[in-house]
Design a protein around this motif. Structure first.
Motif, short mmCIF file in Angstrom:
data_model
loop_
_atom_site.label_atom_id
_atom_site.label_comp_id
_atom_site.label_asym_id
_atom_site.label_seq_id
_atom_site.Cartn_x
_atom_site.Cartn_y
_atom_site.Cartn_z
N ALA A 143 0.83 -1.20 0.00
CA ALA A 143 0.00 0.00 0.00
C ALA A 143 0.86 1.26 0.00
N GLN A 144 1.93 1.26 0.77
CA GLN A 144 2.82 2.42 0.79
C GLN A 144 3.41 2.70 -0.59
N ASP A 145 3.86 1.64 -1.26
CA ASP A 145 4.44 1.81 -2.60
C ASP A 145 3.39 2.24 -3.63
N LEU A 146 2.19 1.68 -3.54
CA LEU A 146 1.13 2.03 -4.49
C LEU A 146 0.70 3.48 -4.33
N LEU A 147 0.58 3.93 -3.11
CA LEU A 147 0.18 5.32 -2.87
C LEU A 147 1.20 6.30 -3.44
N LYS A 148 2.47 5.92 -3.40
CA LYS A 148 3.53 6.80 -3.92
C LYS A 148 3.40 7.02 -5.42
N ILE A 149 2.81 6.06 -6.14
CA ILE A 149 2.68 6.20 -7.60
C ILE A 149 1.24 6.53 -8.01
N GLY A 150 0.45 7.00 -7.05
CA GLY A 150 -0.86 7.55 -7.38
C GLY A 150 -2.03 6.59 -7.41
N PHE A 151 -1.87 5.40 -6.84
CA PHE A 151 -2.98 4.45 -6.78
C PHE A 151 -3.99 4.87 -5.72
N ARG A 152 -5.24 4.48 -5.95
CA ARG A 152 -6.22 4.46 -4.87
C ARG A 152 -6.16 3.07 -4.26
N VAL A 153 -5.99 2.98 -2.94
CA VAL A 153 -5.79 1.70 -2.26
C VAL A 153 -6.86 1.51 -1.20
N ARG A 154 -7.50 0.35 -1.24
CA ARG A 154 -8.44 -0.05 -0.19
C ARG A 154 -7.98 -1.39 0.39
N ILE A 155 -7.96 -1.48 1.71
CA ILE A 155 -7.54 -2.71 2.39
C ILE A 155 -8.68 -3.18 3.27
N ILE A 156 -9.07 -4.43 3.10
CA ILE A 156 -10.08 -5.04 3.98
C ILE A 156 -9.35 -5.93 4.97
N GLU A 157 -9.55 -5.66 6.26
CA GLU A 157 -8.87 -6.40 7.32
C GLU A 157 -9.87 -6.67 8.44
N GLN A 158 -9.84 -7.91 8.95
CA GLN A 158 -10.84 -8.34 9.93
C GLN A 158 -10.52 -7.87 11.36
N ARG A 159 -9.25 -7.73 11.69
CA ARG A 159 -8.87 -7.38 13.06
C ARG A 159 -8.96 -5.87 13.27
N LYS A 160 -9.76 -5.46 14.28
CA LYS A 160 -9.99 -4.04 14.53
C LYS A 160 -8.69 -3.33 14.91
N GLU A 161 -7.87 -3.95 15.77
CA GLU A 161 -6.65 -3.28 16.20
C GLU A 161 -5.66 -3.10 15.04
N ARG A 162 -5.66 -4.04 14.12
CA ARG A 162 -4.78 -3.92 12.94
C ARG A 162 -5.27 -2.79 12.04
N CYS A 163 -6.59 -2.67 11.89
CA CYS A 163 -7.15 -1.57 11.10
C CYS A 163 -6.76 -0.22 11.69
N ASP A 164 -6.81 -0.11 13.01
CA ASP A 164 -6.42 1.15 13.66
C ASP A 164 -4.96 1.47 13.36
N TYR A 165 -4.09 0.45 13.42
CA TYR A 165 -2.68 0.66 13.15
C TYR A 165 -2.45 1.09 11.70
N LEU A 166 -3.09 0.39 10.76
CA LEU A 166 -2.90 0.71 9.34
C LEU A 166 -3.41 2.12 9.03
N SER A 167 -4.49 2.52 9.66
CA SER A 167 -5.03 3.87 9.45
C SER A 167 -4.03 4.94 9.87
N GLU A 168 -3.24 4.63 10.89
CA GLU A 168 -2.24 5.59 11.37
C GLU A 168 -1.01 5.65 10.47
N VAL A 169 -0.52 4.48 10.03
CA VAL A 169 0.76 4.45 9.31
C VAL A 169 0.61 4.66 7.80
N ILE A 170 -0.56 4.39 7.24
CA ILE A 170 -0.79 4.66 5.82
C ILE A 170 -2.11 5.44 5.67
N PRO A 171 -2.09 6.70 6.07
CA PRO A 171 -3.32 7.50 6.08
C PRO A 171 -3.93 7.71 4.70
N GLY A 172 -3.17 7.52 3.65
CA GLY A 172 -3.71 7.72 2.31
C GLY A 172 -4.57 6.58 1.81
#
Length: 335
Positions: free
Chosen positions: A127-156
């Motif tokens: 996701a980090q690499d895709l965002l750098k080249i202008g992709f729209r990225v959506r990630i589906i993840e079942q674990r709530k705590e992991r979603c919170d972490y990803l939202s912080e580290v890859i805000p795009g």
């Protein structure tokens, strides 16, 4: 030597999303040459034609260097006749391979959005690499705590907390219009079924991560666009490192890839001194069977070899073969 298998897998997926028609991509000559593997389709019109006829028709400066037909691997000559169900490997410069895919009607432009199922470490890097080249990225993840972490580290990226195997959720999140679907859950079976479901409901580039290498022949029969095997990728990097170390003590293999599910090798040799293969027209070399010289890199200029071309000191030479244990450029000759 430090290898990060997750980062390696993410970078491999990134290459495939940039060139979605390919099943797998390997690079040589410091990124100037690509070896791409792709599946023929009847509408391309190659079935029943020889390799020579196709090259004359397309006028593209690439070589068809390998053909997979069922369990058989062939290093073809010009008279080899293709079938619509074959898997081809081609090699050439970046510009020429792109032109080849354009002429046969397969998309060569990169996709622009990606739906990723599973929010693990590979998804994070990708996701980090895709965002750098202008992709729209959506990630589906079942674990709530992991979603919170990803939202912080890859805000795009758009992070969706949900079950990636929920068909209704996939459709709600735009599977039908996604350019690519990348299945990166911790379960091989789930990744395979997710991409097969994507095949039914979209025209997306489909990529699945699989760890159980023992079943690769079965998985390949499903028709999923690309399968990523992190263990294979890690083994390739270790092999390249070992070859590089050998190169410092006399071996002249610059790069080596196990290709076609390990049934052939693609090697890049550095020509450091005159030998029986230098300054001789290629047509006059007594080459081993099942071996094809694919490219010559001469001071950054990529040459597609013809019979009258010669190999010179200072070149790097890329070849594909089913022969094993080639450690020196002279090993390409029959003894």
């Amino acid at each position: 030597m430090i290898i990060n298998p997750e980062l390696t897998a993410a970078r491999e997926i990134l290459k495939l999303l940039k060139f979605p028609s390919a099943i797998k991509i390997d690079t040589f000559a410091k990124g100037r040459v690509e070896l791409l593997r792709f599946r023929l389709k009847p509408e391309i019109g190659f079935g029943g034609k020889t390799v020579m006829d196709i090259m004359r028709q397309l006028k593209c400066d690439v070589l068809i260097c390998a053909v997979e037909r069922g369990s058989e691997v062939v290093i073809p000559n010009g008279s080899f006749v293709l079938q619509d169900t074959d898997i081809l490997s081609i090699v050439g410069s970046l510009e020429n391979t792109a032109q080849f895919f354009e002429k046969i009607g397969l998309r060569s432009k990169s996709v622009k959005n990606s739906l990723i199922i599973g929010g693990g470490t590979i998804a994070h890097y990708l996701a980090q690499d895709l965002l750098k080249i202008g992709f729209r990225v959506r990630i589906i993840e079942q674990r709530k705590e992991r979603c919170d972490y990803l939202s912080e580290v890859i805000p795009g990226a758009d992070i969706i907390n949900g079950d990636g195997s929920d068909r209704d959720l996939l459709l709600e999140e735009g599977l039908t219009y996604a350019d690519s679907l990348v299945a990166l859950t911790g379960l091989d079976e789930e990744n395979i079924f997710l991409t097969l479901y994507g095949k039914l409901h979209s025209n997306a580039k489909l990529i699945a991560k699989v760890n159980k290498i023992a079943f690769d022949d079965v998985i390949d029969s499903f028709g999923i666009d690309s399968i990523i095997y992190p263990k294979y990728l890690t083994a390739d990097y270790i092999l390249q490192y070992v070859r590089a170390r050998q190169n410092t003590i006399g071996c002249n293999v610059e790069t080596l890839y196990k290709i076609l599910d390990g049934r052939a090798e693609a090697l890049e040799f550095s020509i450091k001194e005159d030998s029986a293969v230098t300054n001789v027209p290629l047509m006059d070399l007594n080459l081993k069977d099942n071996l094809l010289i694919c490219c010559i890199n001469r001071n950054g200029q990529i040459l597609t070899p013809r019979g009258q071309n010669i190999i010179k000191v200072g070149d790097t030479v890329i070849l594909v073969t089913t022969n094993r244990g080639l450690g020196d450029i002279r090993d390409i000759l029959k003894s």
